[in-house]
Design an enzyme around this catalytic site. Structure first.
Site, PDB file in Angstrom:
ATOM      1  N   ASP A 167      48.709 -69.839 -22.057  1.00  0.00           N
ATOM      2  CA  ASP A 167      49.685 -69.591 -23.132  1.00  0.00           C
ATOM      3  C   ASP A 167      50.402 -68.264 -22.861  1.00  0.00           C
ATOM      4  O   ASP A 167      50.036 -67.528 -21.942  1.00  0.00           O
ATOM      5  CB  ASP A 167      48.998 -69.607 -24.519  1.00  0.00           C
ATOM      6  CG  ASP A 167      48.010 -68.458 -24.705  1.00  0.00           C
ATOM      7  OD1 ASP A 167      48.373 -67.304 -24.432  1.00  0.00           O
ATOM      8  OD2 ASP A 167      46.870 -68.723 -25.165  1.00  0.00           O
ATOM      9  N   HIS A 222      45.512 -68.533 -14.044  1.00  0.00           N
ATOM     10  CA  HIS A 222      45.577 -70.001 -14.085  1.00  0.00           C
ATOM     11  C   HIS A 222      46.988 -70.512 -14.351  1.00  0.00           C
ATOM     12  O   HIS A 222      47.165 -71.688 -14.660  1.00  0.00           O
ATOM     13  CB  HIS A 222      44.582 -70.553 -15.117  1.00  0.00           C
ATOM     14  CG  HIS A 222      43.148 -70.383 -14.700  1.00  0.00           C
ATOM     15  ND1 HIS A 222      42.082 -70.517 -15.563  1.00  0.00           N
ATOM     16  CD2 HIS A 222      42.597 -70.087 -13.491  1.00  0.00           C
ATOM     17  CE1 HIS A 222      40.946 -70.307 -14.906  1.00  0.00           C
ATOM     18  NE2 HIS A 222      41.237 -70.030 -13.656  1.00  0.00           N
ATOM     19  N   CYS A 261      61.235 -84.945 -10.178  1.00  0.00           N
ATOM     20  CA  CYS A 261      61.891 -83.843  -9.480  1.00  0.00           C
ATOM     21  C   CYS A 261      63.333 -84.223  -9.153  1.00  0.00           C
ATOM     22  O   CYS A 261      63.580 -85.269  -8.554  1.00  0.00           O
ATOM     23  CB  CYS A 261      61.131 -83.533  -8.195  1.00  0.00           C
ATOM     24  SG  CYS A 261      61.914 -82.256  -7.213  1.00  0.00           S
ATOM     25  N   THR A 287      35.672 -65.575 -23.086  1.00  0.00           N
ATOM     26  CA  THR A 287      35.565 -66.550 -21.981  1.00  0.00           C
ATOM     27  C   THR A 287      34.119 -66.919 -21.727  1.00  0.00           C
ATOM     28  O   THR A 287      33.225 -66.079 -21.841  1.00  0.00           O
ATOM     29  CB  THR A 287      36.202 -66.017 -20.673  1.00  0.00           C
ATOM     30  OG1 THR A 287      35.984 -66.990 -19.640  1.00  0.00           O
ATOM     31  CG2 THR A 287      35.636 -64.672 -20.229  1.00  0.00           C
ATOM     32  N   ALA A 301      37.199 -62.098 -31.440  1.00  0.00           N
ATOM     33  CA  ALA A 301      38.014 -61.091 -30.748  1.00  0.00           C
ATOM     34  C   ALA A 301      39.003 -60.389 -31.684  1.00  0.00           C
ATOM     35  O   ALA A 301      39.194 -59.170 -31.586  1.00  0.00           O
ATOM     36  CB  ALA A 301      38.766 -61.760 -29.600  1.00  0.00           C
TER      37      ALA A 301
HETATM   38  P1  OAD Z   1      36.276 -71.804 -22.845  1.00  0.00           P
HETATM   39  O1  OAD Z   1      36.786 -72.807 -23.817  1.00  0.00           O
HETATM   40  O2  OAD Z   1      35.369 -72.284 -21.779  1.00  0.00           O
HETATM   41  O3  OAD Z   1      35.483 -70.676 -23.614  1.00  0.00           O
HETATM   42  C1  OAD Z   1      35.958 -70.031 -24.729  1.00  0.00           C
HETATM   43  C2  OAD Z   1      34.992 -68.898 -25.023  1.00  0.00           C
HETATM   44  O4  OAD Z   1      35.512 -68.167 -26.108  1.00  0.00           O
HETATM   45  C3  OAD Z   1      33.587 -69.328 -25.405  1.00  0.00           C
HETATM   46  O5  OAD Z   1      32.650 -68.549 -24.683  1.00  0.00           O
HETATM   47  C4  OAD Z   1      33.500 -69.006 -26.911  1.00  0.00           C
HETATM   48  O6  OAD Z   1      32.194 -68.594 -27.295  1.00  0.00           O
HETATM   49  C5  OAD Z   1      34.469 -67.882 -27.029  1.00  0.00           C
HETATM   50  N1  OAD Z   1      35.137 -67.761 -28.331  1.00  0.00           N
HETATM   51  C6  OAD Z   1      35.435 -68.742 -29.204  1.00  0.00           C
HETATM   52  N2  OAD Z   1      36.079 -68.239 -30.266  1.00  0.00           N
HETATM   53  C7  OAD Z   1      36.185 -66.898 -30.055  1.00  0.00           C
HETATM   54  C8  OAD Z   1      36.754 -65.826 -30.770  1.00  0.00           C
HETATM   55  N3  OAD Z   1      37.359 -66.020 -31.946  1.00  0.00           N
HETATM   56  N4  OAD Z   1      36.702 -64.580 -30.236  1.00  0.00           N
HETATM   57  C9  OAD Z   1      36.089 -64.372 -29.045  1.00  0.00           C
HETATM   58  N5  OAD Z   1      35.534 -65.355 -28.326  1.00  0.00           N
HETATM   59  C10 OAD Z   1      35.585 -66.596 -28.812  1.00  0.00           C
HETATM   60  O7  OAD Z   1      37.526 -71.039 -22.268  1.00  0.00           O
HETATM   61  P2  OAD Z   1      37.656 -70.178 -20.953  1.00  0.00           P
HETATM   62  O8  OAD Z   1      36.417 -69.427 -20.663  1.00  0.00           O
HETATM   63  O9  OAD Z   1      38.920 -69.423 -21.064  1.00  0.00           O
HETATM   64  O10 OAD Z   1      40.863 -73.417 -16.608  1.00  0.00           O
HETATM   65  O11 OAD Z   1      37.839 -71.284 -19.865  1.00  0.00           O
HETATM   66  C11 OAD Z   1      38.117 -70.894 -18.569  1.00  0.00           C
HETATM   67  C12 OAD Z   1      38.958 -71.899 -17.912  1.00  0.00           C
HETATM   68  O12 OAD Z   1      38.338 -73.166 -17.931  1.00  0.00           O
HETATM   69  C13 OAD Z   1      40.317 -72.161 -18.543  1.00  0.00           C
HETATM   70  O13 OAD Z   1      41.282 -71.220 -18.130  1.00  0.00           O
HETATM   71  C14 OAD Z   1      40.642 -73.485 -18.026  1.00  0.00           C
HETATM   72  C15 OAD Z   1      39.327 -74.087 -18.387  1.00  0.00           C
HETATM   73  O14 OAD Z   1      39.077 -75.303 -18.104  1.00  0.00           O
HETATM   74  C16 OAD Z   1      41.632 -74.291 -15.996  1.00  0.00           C
HETATM   75  O15 OAD Z   1      42.282 -75.112 -16.596  1.00  0.00           O
HETATM   76  C17 OAD Z   1      41.607 -74.156 -14.510  1.00  0.00           C
END
Ligand code: OAD
Length: 260
Positions: free
Chosen positions: A89, A106, A159, A202, A245
């Site tokens: 985003d 990403h 395309c 994350t 967060a």
């Molecule tokens: P995830 O959906 O795997 O994880 C989100 C994390 O945010 C979890 O650890 C939650 O506990 C935490 N969380 C939820 N709500 C929150 C809040 N309000 N404040 C703080 N933390 C909170 O997302 P990502 O770790 O970003 O990649 O995933 C990594 C990547 O996997 C993404 O970029 C995407 C995905 O599949 C690709 O598409 C290649």
């Protein structure tokens, strides 16, 4: 005070963008981690585009939250600063983080690129959808446009240069990260140890996220993990903040700015 920040979907959760692995991440009962793949696109490009269009729309309607704003404040306050976000985003950018202080590892959901050649279109949060008008290119006149065959992907852009399917300009599971962006992260980390590393929102499922967090915090830097849940990185953190967060980051940023 060199500062390194890594963010994931949890940082945008309070802006109403579903995370990938949370319960609200499911879309039409489908697991997003299975949709964000080259295999899913090869099997059903229309389905994948439907998902991305809905996400683009949701992001357009969303606003940066207090977590994005706090990180932007930190970026403006700190001379040596890099944010690496896994989020596709544009909420960090809209909160005011300059492009040269941020790596979008990403990719960018508003980019559309050809799945074969290097043709790329860059939209933005406010721009219209990519060229669905080009999606249907009737080859045999009226009959085809009235009665599409099962080969037609009516809402899948093509395309304009080579007529192959266009795809979202993001990195999918199993794909290579952009070499340019990787180099920017490596250059920053090679530039010396940081004082503080913040990892927020994350699950840290990718090895490179853990590796970067640990490299940034070598030589005794503080490693702050901000996540309501435990992750593989938690055991390395010097400070665990188990809060959302948007609540905790403004406070942490105030403390860091006060320390100078
Ligand atoms: P995830 O959906 O795997 O994880 C989100 C994390 O945010 C979890 O650890 C939650 O506990 C935490 N969380 C939820 N709500 C929150 C809040 N309000 N404040 C703080 N933390 C909170 O997302 P990502 O770790 O970003 O990649 O995933 C990594 C990547 O996997 C993404 O970029 C995407 C995905 O599949 C690709 O598409 C290649």
């Amino acid at each position: 005070m060199p500062l390194f920040v890594l963010t994931g979907a949890g940082v945008s959760a309070e802006s109403g963008i579903p995370t990938f692995r949370g319960r609200d991440g499911y879309w039409r009962n489908l697991d997003p981690t299975k949709l964000a793949t080259p295999e899913a696109f090869a099997r059903d490009p229309q389905l994948v585009w439907d998902w991305y269009r809905e996400r683009r729309q949701r992001i357009r309607n969303a606003r940066p939250n207090a977590a994005h704003e706090a990180i932007a404040r930190l970026a403006h306050h700190t001379e040596e600063f890099l944010l690496v976000t896994q989020n596709v985003d544009d909420l960090h950018a809209r909160a005011g983080i300059p492009a040269q202080r941020m790596v979008r590892i990403h990719g960018d959901i508003f980019v559309t690129r050809c799945s074969r050649c290097d043709f790329t279109e860059k939209g933005s949060g406010g721009s219209p959808e990519p060229p669905t008008a080009r999606a249907v290119q009737p080859q045999s006149g009226r009959l085809r446009s009235i009665a599409p065959t099962s080969d037609d992907h009516l809402d899948v852009p093509r395309c304009p240069r080579c007529d192959k399917l266009m795809r979202p300009g993001v990195v999918w599971f199993g794909e290579q990260l952009s070499r340019n962006e990787l180099e920017r992260v490596e250059d920053f980390l090679d530039g010396g140890a940081c004082d503080v590393v913040i990892v927020a929102g994350t699950t840290a499922t990718f090895g490179y996220i853990i590796d970067w967090a640990l490299r940034g915090s070598r030589d005794g830097a503080e490693l702050i993990e901000l996540n309501p849940e435990e992750t593989p990185l938690s055991r390395f953190a010097t400070r665990l903040v188990r809060e959302p967060a948007a609540i905790a980051l403004p406070r942490i940023v105030d403390q860091l700015i006060a320390l100078g």
